[in-house]
Enzyme design. Structure first.
Site, PDB file in Angstrom:
ATOM      1  CD  GLU A  91      -2.903  -1.221   2.277  1.00 61.81           C
ATOM      2  OE1 GLU A  91      -4.019  -1.729   2.099  1.00 61.81           O
ATOM      3  OE2 GLU A  91      -2.491  -0.857   3.382  1.00 61.81           O
ATOM      4  CB  CYS A 104       2.760   7.138   3.555  1.00 58.21           C
ATOM      5  SG  CYS A 104       3.201   5.912   4.772  1.00 58.21           S
ATOM      6  CB  CYS A 111       7.471  -5.752   8.475  1.00 55.69           C
ATOM      7  SG  CYS A 111       8.867  -5.051   9.390  1.00 55.69           S
ATOM      8  CB  CYS A 115       6.277  -3.660  16.055  1.00 52.82           C
ATOM      9  SG  CYS A 115       7.935  -3.141  15.593  1.00 52.82           S
ATOM     10  CB  CYS A 118       3.048  -2.893  13.443  1.00 58.14           C
ATOM     11  SG  CYS A 118       3.203  -2.638  11.676  1.00 58.14           S
ATOM     12  CB  CYS A 347       0.346   5.382  11.564  1.00 61.33           C
ATOM     13  SG  CYS A 347       1.763   6.230  11.001  1.00 61.33           S
TER      14      CYS A 347
HETATM   15  N1  SAH Z   1       9.184  -0.051   9.787  1.00 59.32           N
HETATM   16  C1  SAH Z   1       9.337   1.325   9.950  1.00 59.32           C
HETATM   17  C2  SAH Z   1       8.434   2.164   9.091  1.00 59.32           C
HETATM   18  C3  SAH Z   1       7.020   1.723   8.896  1.00 59.32           C
HETATM   19  S1  SAH Z   1       5.905   1.897  10.254  1.00 59.32           S
HETATM   20  C4  SAH Z   1       9.184   1.709  11.404  1.00 59.32           C
HETATM   21  O1  SAH Z   1       8.742   0.884  12.191  1.00 59.32           O
HETATM   22  O2  SAH Z   1       9.556   2.824  11.748  1.00 59.32           O
HETATM   23  C5  SAH Z   1       5.636   3.642  10.369  1.00 59.32           C
HETATM   24  C6  SAH Z   1       5.241   4.110  11.774  1.00 59.32           C
HETATM   25  O3  SAH Z   1       3.929   3.645  12.124  1.00 59.32           O
HETATM   26  C7  SAH Z   1       6.193   3.586  12.833  1.00 59.32           C
HETATM   27  O4  SAH Z   1       6.541   4.589  13.751  1.00 59.32           O
HETATM   28  C8  SAH Z   1       5.343   2.541  13.504  1.00 59.32           C
HETATM   29  O5  SAH Z   1       5.779   2.285  14.782  1.00 59.32           O
HETATM   30  C9  SAH Z   1       3.971   3.149  13.446  1.00 59.32           C
HETATM   31  N2  SAH Z   1       2.894   2.198  13.676  1.00 59.32           N
HETATM   32  C10 SAH Z   1       2.878   0.884  13.357  1.00 59.32           C
HETATM   33  N3  SAH Z   1       1.707   0.318  13.713  1.00 59.32           N
HETATM   34  C11 SAH Z   1       0.966   1.296  14.259  1.00 59.32           C
HETATM   35  C12 SAH Z   1      -0.360   1.346  14.786  1.00 59.32           C
HETATM   36  N4  SAH Z   1      -1.134   0.260  14.821  1.00 59.32           N
HETATM   37  N5  SAH Z   1      -0.807   2.536  15.253  1.00 59.32           N
HETATM   38  C13 SAH Z   1      -0.037   3.630  15.209  1.00 59.32           C
HETATM   39  N6  SAH Z   1       1.212   3.659  14.705  1.00 59.32           N
HETATM   40  C14 SAH Z   1       1.714   2.499  14.239  1.00 59.32           C
HETATM   41 FE1  SF4 Z   2       7.838  -3.545  10.760  1.00 61.09          FE
HETATM   42 FE2  SF4 Z   2       5.547  -2.520  11.604  1.00 61.09          FE
HETATM   43 FE3  SF4 Z   2       7.578  -2.759  13.302  1.00 61.09          FE
HETATM   44 FE4  SF4 Z   2       7.710  -0.927  11.330  1.00 61.09          FE
HETATM   45  S1  SF4 Z   2       6.261  -0.955  13.042  1.00 61.09           S
HETATM   46  S2  SF4 Z   2       9.308  -2.375  11.956  1.00 61.09           S
HETATM   47  S3  SF4 Z   2       6.593  -2.026   9.708  1.00 61.09           S
HETATM   48  S4  SF4 Z   2       6.499  -4.453  12.307  1.00 61.09           S
END
Ligand code: SAH
Ligand code: SF4
Length: 383
Positions: A91, A104, A111, A115, A118, A347
Protein backbone atom coordinates in the site's frame (compact mmCIF):
# COMPACT_ATOMS: atom_id res chain seq x y z
CA UNK A 1 12.73 -9.64 -20.11
CA UNK A 2 13.20 -5.95 -20.77
CA UNK A 3 14.87 -4.08 -17.90
CA UNK A 4 12.60 -1.75 -15.93
CA UNK A 5 14.23 1.68 -15.99
CA UNK A 6 12.53 2.57 -12.68
CA UNK A 7 15.17 0.30 -11.16
CA UNK A 8 17.88 2.93 -11.72
CA UNK A 9 19.01 6.15 -10.09
CA UNK A 10 20.75 8.53 -12.49
CA UNK A 11 24.13 6.84 -11.98
CA UNK A 12 22.58 3.46 -12.78
CA UNK A 13 20.80 4.79 -15.85
CA UNK A 14 24.01 6.41 -17.10
CA UNK A 15 25.78 3.04 -16.76
CA UNK A 16 22.92 1.33 -18.61
CA UNK A 17 23.11 3.92 -21.41
CA UNK A 18 26.91 3.64 -21.55
CA UNK A 19 26.37 -0.08 -22.19
CA UNK A 20 24.37 0.93 -25.27
CA UNK A 21 27.15 3.28 -26.37
CA UNK A 22 25.20 6.37 -25.31
CA UNK A 23 26.64 9.45 -23.60
CA UNK A 24 25.66 10.54 -20.08
CA UNK A 25 23.58 13.51 -21.25
CA UNK A 26 21.29 11.06 -23.05
CA UNK A 27 20.73 9.31 -19.73
CA UNK A 28 19.88 12.67 -18.15
CA UNK A 29 17.32 13.34 -20.90
CA UNK A 30 15.79 9.90 -20.49
CA UNK A 31 15.70 10.25 -16.68
CA UNK A 32 13.91 13.60 -16.97
CA UNK A 33 11.32 12.22 -19.36
CA UNK A 34 10.57 9.33 -17.07
CA UNK A 35 10.47 11.09 -13.72
CA UNK A 36 9.70 14.73 -14.44
CA UNK A 37 7.17 14.16 -17.22
CA UNK A 38 5.95 10.71 -16.24
CA UNK A 39 6.45 9.47 -19.80
CA UNK A 40 6.69 5.71 -20.29
CA UNK A 41 6.52 5.61 -24.10
CA UNK A 42 9.97 6.05 -25.67
CA UNK A 43 8.52 7.12 -29.02
CA UNK A 44 7.06 10.21 -27.35
CA UNK A 45 10.38 11.35 -25.87
CA UNK A 46 10.78 13.81 -28.70
CA UNK A 47 14.20 15.31 -28.00
CA UNK A 48 15.85 11.94 -27.49
CA UNK A 49 18.12 10.93 -30.37
CA UNK A 50 16.15 8.84 -32.83
CA UNK A 51 18.79 6.09 -32.65
CA UNK A 52 18.25 5.73 -28.90
CA UNK A 53 14.46 5.93 -29.19
CA UNK A 54 14.59 3.05 -31.62
CA UNK A 55 17.07 1.02 -29.58
CA UNK A 56 15.18 1.12 -26.29
CA UNK A 57 11.95 -0.80 -26.97
CA UNK A 58 12.58 -4.48 -26.38
CA UNK A 59 15.64 -3.77 -24.23
CA UNK A 60 13.99 -1.54 -21.67
CA UNK A 61 10.63 -0.34 -20.44
CA UNK A 62 9.09 1.88 -17.78
CA UNK A 63 6.91 -0.57 -15.91
CA UNK A 64 4.53 0.63 -13.21
CA UNK A 65 2.96 -1.62 -10.60
CA UNK A 66 -0.52 -2.92 -11.40
CA UNK A 67 -3.09 -1.03 -9.32
CA UNK A 68 -5.52 -3.28 -7.47
CA UNK A 69 -7.54 -0.48 -5.90
CA UNK A 70 -7.68 3.24 -5.21
CA UNK A 71 -9.60 4.56 -2.21
CA UNK A 72 -10.23 8.24 -1.56
CA UNK A 73 -11.00 9.26 2.03
CA UNK A 74 -13.42 11.99 3.06
CA UNK A 75 -10.41 14.07 4.16
CA UNK A 76 -8.71 13.75 0.74
CA UNK A 77 -6.27 11.02 1.74
CA UNK A 78 -5.80 8.49 -1.07
CA UNK A 79 -4.70 4.89 -0.64
CA UNK A 80 -3.51 2.67 -3.46
CA UNK A 81 -3.07 -1.06 -3.28
CA UNK A 82 -0.46 -2.35 -5.72
CA UNK A 83 0.05 -5.90 -6.91
CA UNK A 84 3.66 -6.98 -6.49
CA UNK A 85 3.10 -10.54 -7.69
CA UNK A 86 3.09 -13.92 -5.98
CA UNK A 87 -0.11 -13.11 -4.11
CA UNK A 88 1.45 -10.06 -2.44
CA UNK A 89 0.19 -6.49 -2.42
CA UNK A 90 1.60 -3.32 -0.86
CA UNK A 91 0.00 0.00 0.00
CA UNK A 92 0.92 3.61 -0.70
CA UNK A 93 -0.86 6.57 0.87
CA UNK A 94 -1.10 10.21 -0.24
CA UNK A 95 -1.85 12.67 2.54
CA UNK A 96 -2.81 16.11 1.20
CA UNK A 97 -1.61 19.19 3.04
CA UNK A 98 -2.54 22.84 2.52
CA UNK A 99 -0.64 22.87 -0.73
CA UNK A 100 0.95 19.74 -2.10
CA UNK A 101 1.29 16.72 0.15
CA UNK A 102 3.07 13.76 1.61
CA UNK A 103 3.44 10.28 0.13
CA UNK A 104 3.82 7.35 2.48
CA UNK A 105 5.78 4.62 0.66
CA UNK A 106 6.23 0.89 1.37
CA UNK A 107 9.60 -0.85 1.28
CA UNK A 108 8.71 -4.53 1.82
CA UNK A 109 5.79 -6.93 1.40
CA UNK A 110 5.17 -7.59 5.09
CA UNK A 111 7.84 -7.03 7.71
CA UNK A 112 10.12 -9.32 9.67
CA UNK A 113 10.45 -7.11 12.77
CA UNK A 114 7.05 -8.09 14.12
CA UNK A 115 6.21 -5.15 16.40
CA UNK A 116 3.28 -6.03 18.62
CA UNK A 117 1.15 -3.03 17.69
CA UNK A 118 1.62 -3.16 13.90
CA UNK A 119 -0.68 -4.95 11.47
CA UNK A 120 2.06 -5.18 8.83
CA UNK A 121 4.28 -6.89 11.40
CA UNK A 122 1.47 -9.26 12.35
CA UNK A 123 1.45 -10.61 8.79
CA UNK A 124 5.07 -11.67 8.85
CA UNK A 125 7.57 -11.10 6.08
CA UNK A 126 7.13 -12.05 2.47
CA UNK A 127 9.85 -10.29 0.50
CA UNK A 128 11.85 -7.14 -0.14
CA UNK A 129 10.59 -4.76 -2.80
CA UNK A 130 13.00 -3.96 -5.62
CA UNK A 131 14.19 -0.40 -6.27
CA UNK A 132 11.78 -0.25 -9.20
CA UNK A 133 8.88 -1.27 -6.97
CA UNK A 134 9.74 1.42 -4.42
CA UNK A 135 10.30 4.13 -7.04
CA UNK A 136 7.20 3.06 -8.98
CA UNK A 137 5.01 4.05 -6.02
CA UNK A 138 6.23 7.66 -6.23
CA UNK A 139 6.32 7.69 -10.04
CA UNK A 140 2.72 6.51 -10.28
CA UNK A 141 1.34 8.65 -7.44
CA UNK A 142 3.01 11.89 -8.58
CA UNK A 143 1.79 11.65 -12.16
CA UNK A 144 -1.65 10.30 -11.25
CA UNK A 145 -2.13 13.15 -8.77
CA UNK A 146 -1.06 15.80 -11.27
CA UNK A 147 -4.00 14.67 -13.40
CA UNK A 148 -6.38 14.13 -10.50
CA UNK A 149 -5.63 17.55 -8.95
CA UNK A 150 -5.46 19.16 -12.41
CA UNK A 151 -2.10 20.76 -11.67
CA UNK A 152 -0.53 23.18 -14.12
CA UNK A 153 2.50 22.10 -16.20
CA UNK A 154 5.58 21.96 -13.98
CA UNK A 155 3.62 21.96 -10.70
CA UNK A 156 4.20 18.93 -8.54
CA UNK A 157 1.81 17.13 -6.23
CA UNK A 158 4.17 15.51 -3.75
CA UNK A 159 6.80 17.47 -1.84
CA UNK A 160 7.37 15.08 1.01
CA UNK A 161 8.09 11.35 1.02
CA UNK A 162 8.06 9.27 4.18
CA UNK A 163 9.20 5.65 4.17
CA UNK A 164 6.47 4.80 6.67
CA UNK A 165 4.36 2.37 4.69
CA UNK A 166 4.72 -1.38 4.94
CA UNK A 167 8.09 -2.82 5.86
CA UNK A 168 11.34 -1.89 7.54
CA UNK A 169 13.27 0.21 4.97
CA UNK A 170 16.64 -0.35 6.61
CA UNK A 171 16.21 -4.11 6.24
CA UNK A 172 16.01 -3.52 2.50
CA UNK A 173 18.86 -1.08 2.21
CA UNK A 174 20.33 -2.13 -1.15
CA UNK A 175 17.05 -1.50 -2.94
CA UNK A 176 16.20 1.58 -0.88
CA UNK A 177 19.32 3.61 -1.63
CA UNK A 178 18.87 4.17 -5.41
CA UNK A 179 15.19 4.95 -4.79
CA UNK A 180 16.16 7.65 -2.26
CA UNK A 181 18.70 9.08 -4.71
CA UNK A 182 16.03 9.33 -7.40
CA UNK A 183 13.72 11.15 -4.98
CA UNK A 184 16.45 13.72 -4.27
CA UNK A 185 17.74 14.09 -7.82
CA UNK A 186 17.05 17.47 -9.43
CA UNK A 187 16.56 15.71 -12.75
CA UNK A 188 13.80 13.61 -11.17
CA UNK A 189 11.68 14.68 -8.14
CA UNK A 190 14.18 17.18 -6.68
CA UNK A 191 13.00 16.73 -3.09
CA UNK A 192 15.19 18.28 -0.42
CA UNK A 193 16.81 15.79 1.90
CA UNK A 194 14.81 17.21 4.81
CA UNK A 195 11.64 16.25 2.96
CA UNK A 196 12.53 12.62 2.47
CA UNK A 197 12.22 10.67 5.71
CA UNK A 198 13.37 7.15 6.42
CA UNK A 199 11.54 5.68 9.40
CA UNK A 200 13.20 2.78 11.17
CA UNK A 201 12.53 0.53 14.11
CA UNK A 202 16.26 0.78 14.82
CA UNK A 203 18.54 -1.21 12.51
CA UNK A 204 21.68 0.31 14.03
CA UNK A 205 24.38 -0.67 11.46
CA UNK A 206 22.19 0.56 8.60
CA UNK A 207 21.62 3.93 10.29
CA UNK A 208 25.38 4.36 10.04
CA UNK A 209 25.36 3.32 6.37
CA UNK A 210 22.57 5.76 5.59
CA UNK A 211 24.53 8.52 7.29
CA UNK A 212 27.45 7.87 4.98
CA UNK A 213 25.54 7.26 1.76
CA UNK A 214 22.50 9.51 1.81
CA UNK A 215 21.71 11.41 5.02
CA UNK A 216 18.02 12.18 4.60
CA UNK A 217 15.71 12.96 7.53
CA UNK A 218 15.55 10.14 10.04
CA UNK A 219 12.59 9.03 12.14
CA UNK A 220 13.16 6.37 14.77
CA UNK A 221 10.28 4.35 16.15
CA UNK A 222 10.99 4.38 19.87
CA UNK A 223 7.71 3.43 21.59
CA UNK A 224 9.28 2.68 24.97
CA UNK A 225 11.72 4.41 27.34
CA UNK A 226 13.30 1.21 28.69
CA UNK A 227 14.85 -1.88 27.15
CA UNK A 228 12.57 -4.20 29.10
CA UNK A 229 9.44 -2.72 27.55
CA UNK A 230 10.95 -2.09 24.13
CA UNK A 231 12.20 -5.69 23.91
CA UNK A 232 8.57 -6.70 24.11
CA UNK A 233 7.04 -4.11 21.76
CA UNK A 234 9.80 -3.91 19.13
CA UNK A 235 11.60 -7.29 19.14
CA UNK A 236 14.55 -5.82 17.20
CA UNK A 237 15.51 -4.06 20.45
CA UNK A 238 16.90 -7.36 21.73
CA UNK A 239 19.52 -7.13 19.01
CA UNK A 240 20.09 -3.37 19.10
CA UNK A 241 19.25 -2.06 22.58
CA UNK A 242 18.46 1.55 23.40
CA UNK A 243 21.98 2.76 24.23
CA UNK A 244 23.23 1.53 20.85
CA UNK A 245 20.24 3.02 19.06
CA UNK A 246 20.62 6.41 20.76
CA UNK A 247 24.35 6.32 20.01
CA UNK A 248 23.63 5.72 16.32
CA UNK A 249 21.12 8.61 16.34
CA UNK A 250 23.73 10.95 17.84
CA UNK A 251 26.30 9.89 15.24
CA UNK A 252 23.74 10.38 12.46
CA UNK A 253 23.31 14.00 13.45
CA UNK A 254 27.03 14.69 13.19
CA UNK A 255 26.63 14.44 9.44
CA UNK A 256 23.65 16.77 9.56
CA UNK A 257 24.41 19.13 12.46
CA UNK A 258 21.41 21.43 12.00
CA UNK A 259 19.01 18.54 11.95
CA UNK A 260 17.16 16.54 14.55
CA UNK A 261 15.81 13.01 14.83
CA UNK A 262 12.06 12.47 15.00
CA UNK A 263 11.21 9.88 17.62
CA UNK A 264 7.89 8.16 17.01
CA UNK A 265 6.00 6.88 19.99
CA UNK A 266 2.80 4.92 19.55
CA UNK A 267 0.46 5.58 22.49
CA UNK A 268 -0.78 2.26 23.90
CA UNK A 269 -3.30 2.29 26.71
CA UNK A 270 -1.76 1.16 30.01
CA UNK A 271 1.40 -0.08 28.27
CA UNK A 272 3.71 2.88 27.60
CA UNK A 273 1.62 5.97 28.40
CA UNK A 274 2.15 6.62 32.15
CA UNK A 275 3.59 9.98 33.31
CA UNK A 276 6.60 8.15 34.86
CA UNK A 277 7.30 6.65 31.43
CA UNK A 278 7.26 10.15 29.96
CA UNK A 279 9.81 11.17 32.62
CA UNK A 280 11.96 8.16 31.74
CA UNK A 281 11.72 9.16 28.08
CA UNK A 282 12.93 12.67 28.94
CA UNK A 283 15.92 11.20 30.79
CA UNK A 284 16.66 8.90 27.87
CA UNK A 285 16.76 11.54 25.15
CA UNK A 286 18.41 14.12 27.39
CA UNK A 287 21.27 11.73 27.93
CA UNK A 288 20.91 10.88 31.58
CA UNK A 289 20.18 7.18 31.20
CA UNK A 290 23.52 5.93 29.98
CA UNK A 291 23.23 7.33 26.46
CA UNK A 292 24.28 10.69 24.97
CA UNK A 293 21.72 13.48 24.45
CA UNK A 294 20.09 13.52 21.05
CA UNK A 295 18.58 16.58 19.34
CA UNK A 296 15.07 15.39 18.70
CA UNK A 297 11.39 15.99 18.29
CA UNK A 298 8.81 13.62 19.70
CA UNK A 299 5.86 12.56 17.61
CA UNK A 300 3.16 10.81 19.60
CA UNK A 301 1.00 8.55 17.43
CA UNK A 302 -2.38 7.54 18.85
CA UNK A 303 -2.45 3.76 18.37
CA UNK A 304 -4.60 2.59 15.48
CA UNK A 305 -6.11 -0.59 16.84
CA UNK A 306 -6.51 -3.83 14.97
CA UNK A 307 -8.24 -6.78 16.58
CA UNK A 308 -5.42 -9.33 16.68
CA UNK A 309 -3.15 -6.98 18.67
CA UNK A 310 -5.13 -7.15 21.91
CA UNK A 311 -4.05 -3.53 22.53
CA UNK A 312 -6.06 -0.32 22.76
CA UNK A 313 -5.43 3.37 22.12
CA UNK A 314 -4.50 5.62 25.05
CA UNK A 315 -7.33 7.95 26.02
CA UNK A 316 -6.97 11.52 24.79
CA UNK A 317 -6.29 12.99 28.27
CA UNK A 318 -3.47 10.55 28.83
CA UNK A 319 -1.82 11.48 25.53
CA UNK A 320 -2.14 15.18 26.40
CA UNK A 321 -0.65 14.61 29.87
CA UNK A 322 2.20 12.57 28.39
CA UNK A 323 2.92 15.31 25.85
CA UNK A 324 2.92 17.93 28.61
CA UNK A 325 5.66 16.16 30.58
CA UNK A 326 7.82 16.15 27.46
CA UNK A 327 7.02 19.76 26.54
CA UNK A 328 7.71 20.96 30.10
CA UNK A 329 11.14 19.37 29.78
CA UNK A 330 11.74 21.46 26.65
CA UNK A 331 11.20 18.69 24.08
CA UNK A 332 9.23 19.71 21.00
CA UNK A 333 6.31 17.28 20.97
CA UNK A 334 3.48 16.84 18.50
CA UNK A 335 0.51 14.51 18.50
CA UNK A 336 -0.09 13.03 15.07
CA UNK A 337 -3.44 13.69 13.51
CA UNK A 338 -5.07 10.53 12.32
CA UNK A 339 -5.81 10.83 8.63
CA UNK A 340 -7.58 8.51 6.23
CA UNK A 341 -9.14 6.53 9.08
CA UNK A 342 -12.26 5.71 7.04
CA UNK A 343 -10.20 3.92 4.39
CA UNK A 344 -7.78 2.19 6.80
CA UNK A 345 -4.93 4.38 5.58
CA UNK A 346 -3.66 5.55 8.96
CA UNK A 347 -0.32 4.57 10.47
CA UNK A 348 -0.02 0.90 11.20
CA UNK A 349 -3.20 -0.01 9.35
CA UNK A 350 -1.48 -0.79 6.08
CA UNK A 351 -1.89 -4.47 5.67
CA UNK A 352 -1.96 -5.10 1.94
CA UNK A 353 -2.22 -8.78 1.21
CA UNK A 354 0.89 -10.69 1.97
CA UNK A 355 1.76 -14.35 1.66
CA UNK A 356 3.15 -14.93 5.13
CA UNK A 357 6.12 -17.11 4.36
CA UNK A 358 7.41 -16.83 7.92
CA UNK A 359 4.04 -17.96 9.33
CA UNK A 360 4.45 -15.30 12.01
CA UNK A 361 0.77 -14.79 12.46
CA UNK A 362 0.24 -18.48 12.96
CA UNK A 363 3.00 -18.65 15.55
CA UNK A 364 1.58 -15.64 17.37
CA UNK A 365 -1.93 -16.99 17.53
CA UNK A 366 -1.11 -20.65 18.04
CA UNK A 367 -2.48 -21.85 21.33
CA UNK A 368 -2.25 -25.32 22.83
CA UNK A 369 -5.44 -27.05 21.75
CA UNK A 370 -7.15 -29.51 24.05
CA UNK A 371 -8.95 -32.21 22.17
CA UNK A 372 -12.05 -33.39 24.01
CA UNK A 373 -11.27 -37.11 24.08
CA UNK A 374 -14.81 -38.37 24.40
CA UNK A 375 -16.15 -36.29 21.52
CA UNK A 376 -13.22 -37.33 19.31
CA UNK A 377 -13.84 -40.98 20.13
CA UNK A 378 -17.53 -40.65 19.44
CA UNK A 379 -16.74 -38.97 16.14
CA UNK A 380 -14.43 -41.80 15.19
CA UNK A 381 -17.02 -44.38 16.14
CA UNK A 382 -19.67 -42.76 14.00
CA UNK A 383 -17.56 -42.78 10.81
N1 SAH B 1 9.18 -0.05 9.79
C1 SAH B 1 9.34 1.32 9.95
C2 SAH B 1 8.43 2.16 9.09
C3 SAH B 1 7.02 1.72 8.90
S1 SAH B 1 5.90 1.90 10.25
C4 SAH B 1 9.18 1.71 11.40
O1 SAH B 1 8.74 0.88 12.19
O2 SAH B 1 9.56 2.82 11.75
C5 SAH B 1 5.64 3.64 10.37
C6 SAH B 1 5.24 4.11 11.77
O3 SAH B 1 3.93 3.65 12.12
C7 SAH B 1 6.19 3.59 12.83
O4 SAH B 1 6.54 4.59 13.75
C8 SAH B 1 5.34 2.54 13.50
O5 SAH B 1 5.78 2.29 14.78
C9 SAH B 1 3.97 3.15 13.45
N2 SAH B 1 2.89 2.20 13.68
C10 SAH B 1 2.88 0.88 13.36
N3 SAH B 1 1.71 0.32 13.71
C11 SAH B 1 0.97 1.30 14.26
C12 SAH B 1 -0.36 1.35 14.79
N4 SAH B 1 -1.13 0.26 14.82
N5 SAH B 1 -0.81 2.54 15.25
C13 SAH B 1 -0.04 3.63 15.21
N6 SAH B 1 1.21 3.66 14.70
C14 SAH B 1 1.71 2.50 14.24
FE1 SF4 C 1 7.84 -3.54 10.76
FE2 SF4 C 1 5.55 -2.52 11.60
FE3 SF4 C 1 7.58 -2.76 13.30
FE4 SF4 C 1 7.71 -0.93 11.33
S1 SF4 C 1 6.26 -0.95 13.04
S2 SF4 C 1 9.31 -2.37 11.96
S3 SF4 C 1 6.59 -2.03 9.71
S4 SF4 C 1 6.50 -4.45 12.31
Amino acid sequence: MAVNLLEYDLGGLAAFCAGLGEKRFRAVQLFRWIHQKGEADFSRMTDLARSLREKLPGLAEVRALPVISEHVSADGTIKWLFDVGGGNAVETVFIPEVDRGTLCVSSQAGCAVGCRFCSTGAQGFSRNLSTAEITAQLWFAEHRLRQHLQLAEGERAIDNVVMMGMGEPLQNYTALLPALRTMLDDHAYGLSRRRVTVSTSGVVPMIERLRQDCPVALAVSLHAPTDALRDDLVPLNRKYPLHELLGACGAYLERAPRDFITFEYCMLDGVNDAPEQAQALVRLVKGRAGAPAVACKLNLIPFNPFPASGLTRSPRERIVAFAKVLQDAGIVTTVRKTRGDDIDAACGQLAGEVQDRTRLNERLTRRPVRIPVRAAAADGAGR
